[in-house]
Design a protein around this motif. Sequence first.
Motif, PDB file in Angstrom:
ATOM      1  N   PHE B  17      54.146  34.263  41.482  1.00  0.00           N
ATOM      2  CA  PHE B  17      52.698  34.129  41.700  1.00  0.00           C
ATOM      3  C   PHE B  17      52.349  34.355  43.169  1.00  0.00           C
ATOM      4  CE2 PHE B  17      50.473  31.768  38.013  1.00  0.00           C
ATOM      5  CZ  PHE B  17      51.237  32.446  37.074  1.00  0.00           C
ATOM      6  N   ARG B  18      53.146  33.726  44.025  1.00  0.00           N
ATOM      7  CA  ARG B  18      52.857  33.799  45.451  1.00  0.00           C
ATOM      8  C   ARG B  18      52.964  35.255  45.943  1.00  0.00           C
ATOM      9  NH1 ARG B  18      56.325  29.944  49.250  1.00  0.00           N
ATOM     10  NH2 ARG B  18      54.641  28.467  48.966  1.00  0.00           N
ATOM     11  N   HIS B  19      54.054  35.905  45.569  1.00  0.00           N
ATOM     12  CA  HIS B  19      54.254  37.278  46.040  1.00  0.00           C
ATOM     13  C   HIS B  19      53.270  38.244  45.379  1.00  0.00           C
ATOM     14  CE1 HIS B  19      58.628  36.079  47.176  1.00  0.00           C
ATOM     15  NE2 HIS B  19      57.724  35.583  47.985  1.00  0.00           N
ATOM     16  N   GLN B  20      53.002  37.985  44.115  1.00  0.00           N
ATOM     17  CA  GLN B  20      52.069  38.846  43.403  1.00  0.00           C
ATOM     18  C   GLN B  20      50.662  38.680  43.983  1.00  0.00           C
ATOM     19  OE1 GLN B  20      53.186  41.029  41.495  1.00  0.00           O
ATOM     20  NE2 GLN B  20      51.265  41.897  40.777  1.00  0.00           N
ATOM     21  N   ALA B  21      50.343  37.465  44.398  1.00  0.00           N
ATOM     22  CA  ALA B  21      49.031  37.229  45.012  1.00  0.00           C
ATOM     23  C   ALA B  21      48.860  38.124  46.230  1.00  0.00           C
ATOM     24  CB  ALA B  21      48.888  35.757  45.405  1.00  0.00           C
ATOM     25  N   GLY B  22      49.893  38.199  47.057  1.00  0.00           N
ATOM     26  CA  GLY B  22      49.829  39.023  48.254  1.00  0.00           C
ATOM     27  C   GLY B  22      49.645  40.493  47.920  1.00  0.00           C
ATOM     28  N   GLN B  23      50.400  40.942  46.930  1.00  0.00           N
ATOM     29  CA  GLN B  23      50.302  42.360  46.561  1.00  0.00           C
ATOM     30  C   GLN B  23      48.937  42.713  45.982  1.00  0.00           C
ATOM     31  OE1 GLN B  23      53.245  44.238  44.261  1.00  0.00           O
ATOM     32  NE2 GLN B  23      54.932  43.633  45.576  1.00  0.00           N
ATOM     33  N   MET B  24      48.472  41.875  45.062  1.00  0.00           N
ATOM     34  CA  MET B  24      47.185  42.182  44.422  1.00  0.00           C
ATOM     35  C   MET B  24      46.059  42.117  45.447  1.00  0.00           C
ATOM     36  SD  MET B  24      47.347  40.659  40.566  1.00  0.00           S
ATOM     37  CE  MET B  24      47.247  38.954  40.982  1.00  0.00           C
ATOM     38  N   LEU B  25      46.182  41.148  46.355  1.00  0.00           N
ATOM     39  CA  LEU B  25      45.139  41.016  47.364  1.00  0.00           C
ATOM     40  C   LEU B  25      45.066  42.276  48.229  1.00  0.00           C
ATOM     41  CD1 LEU B  25      43.045  39.059  48.563  1.00  0.00           C
ATOM     42  CD2 LEU B  25      44.753  38.451  50.260  1.00  0.00           C
ATOM     43  N   ALA B  26      46.226  42.789  48.600  1.00  0.00           N
ATOM     44  CA  ALA B  26      46.253  43.987  49.443  1.00  0.00           C
ATOM     45  C   ALA B  26      45.616  45.167  48.711  1.00  0.00           C
ATOM     46  CB  ALA B  26      47.698  44.311  49.829  1.00  0.00           C
ATOM     47  N   ILE B  27      45.963  45.310  47.441  1.00  0.00           N
ATOM     48  CA  ILE B  27      45.429  46.448  46.685  1.00  0.00           C
ATOM     49  C   ILE B  27      43.917  46.311  46.517  1.00  0.00           C
ATOM     50  CG2 ILE B  27      45.497  47.597  44.447  1.00  0.00           C
ATOM     51  CD1 ILE B  27      48.494  46.512  44.340  1.00  0.00           C
TER      52      ILE B  27
END
Lengths: 120, 423
Positions: B17-27
């Motif tokens: 969740f934490r890492h995916q949050a960062g990725q989705m936020l960037a996109i």
Amino acid sequence: MPKFMLILHQTPGAYDKLSPEEMQQTFQRYQSWVDGIKTSGRYVVSDKLKEEGGKLVSRSSGQVTVTDGPFSEAKEVVGGYFTLRAADYNEAVALVKECPFLECGTISIRQTDPMGCGDE
Amino acid sequence: MSGESQAQVNRLVEHLFRHQAGQMLAILTRFFGLENLDLAEDVVQEALLQAMRQWPFGGVPDNPRAWLIQVAKNKALDILRRNASLQRIQSEMLQRLEELQSTHVAQDPFDIDQIPDEQLAMIFACCHPDLSKEVRVALTLKAVSGFSVPEIARAFLSEPTTIAQRLVRAKRRLRESGIKLAMPMSDEMAARLDSVLQVLYLLYNEGYTAHSGEDLVRHDLCAEAIRLARLLTTRPATDTPAVHALLALFYLQATRLPTRVDGDGNLLLLVDQDRSQWDQALLHRGLRHLDRCADGDQLTEYHLQAGIAAIHATSATFEDTDWPALLNLYERLLCLAPSPVVALNRAIAESMVDGPVAGLRSLEKLSAEPSMKSYYLLPAVEADLLRRLGRTSEAADCYRLALGRPCSEPERRFLLGRLQALF
């Protein structure tokens, strides 16, 4: 074995402030609970319900009316339900006590009554 | 009996969740623009919330990342449809997200080559030199690493309101200065990368600095600094010797993490640590990056620090430590990046090469430094050198002086123990 329906009433916004990490941890606790239900052969069915409030259909003096939910000023919405098997209410309650969902809402338990006598 | 009782259960990768949050936020931020970072954050949070509410009932989907991106996409499109000023980006966004969903996320989520370009760009935006250092650190943790405000506050032993204010300032600054979510141009890459490395170094140190070691969030800071440095190595433009030097330093320091405190949470000095417990896998990774950082002719302070860490990590015993080599590295570090803390460490190495008297002489020059006036380690080191010379009562005075200065609870217990052991 008798069936029990667990109705999960969640407090809106209860999870909103969780961090991604906390959400994942909360979910994983939840998943372990469900796994336990499944591996012990108690699981029957579960569904998440949409949160838009649903519709209420009623009839009075021959007139059917359809109302959009939510239907009360309730502080809680029904988030979903589980049906599982347990020997009796005591056992069902014991299972529910372990459910992490209780961190953010309440759970009501109803035994199904398929034959009108509380058993199958 | 239900046939689903033996249903295959999908497990989540740790920190997904934490890492995916960062990725989705960037996109999402690429489309909404950095000035709408809040909007993108809301979408990400809602997507994760939906997963958390839905998955307990139906189980984890086969591809959780694709599921999350789908949900985020729908939520983002809803916002775009409602917001006329953002509508022009709708089709472009749709295309990019579909691309990500179909090709990208079908792979192992932690395959480092699968990191979207946007996330690298986000690291550079968060570490922009126009932002103050403390703001850069907080913003990186929030927008790249998926930490929440209370988690950042815990990690930095700070108040959530302080961190929240810092982030508000950061976002205002991003809006006002027109910083774009893009990789730096090649002519400014070196300076921008320096700023990123500085943030990663701070993150790591904050996590590493000896505290009780019980708070996982602090430990996570080290892991996060390593992860972000590894992200940098996935692109040729940012895969520089300095990044490898930093990674070497991180891994080599981390080898000692398990032995820095004893079972009761008390600090253990290098000389007292059980070296057989040092993590060999991390040591090898560190040494591999140390090799890589020697490419080219760049010599950064991270190179020298990694060299110092390597000497400690590869010495079979404390007595085997190559002190002259350490002293040499500290001297070069002092030239490259002069600081009282480096000078203090140099004096320790000097005392091991030329004896405690030489070390004490160097420490004396340091005591005039303003930043050393309230630093407990200066009198603590002095005390240790005096102890080695048998000047017990002077050593005791120095330990008492150190105890009067701010330090953490384990550090205080440690000093007290040393003081009592004198007599």
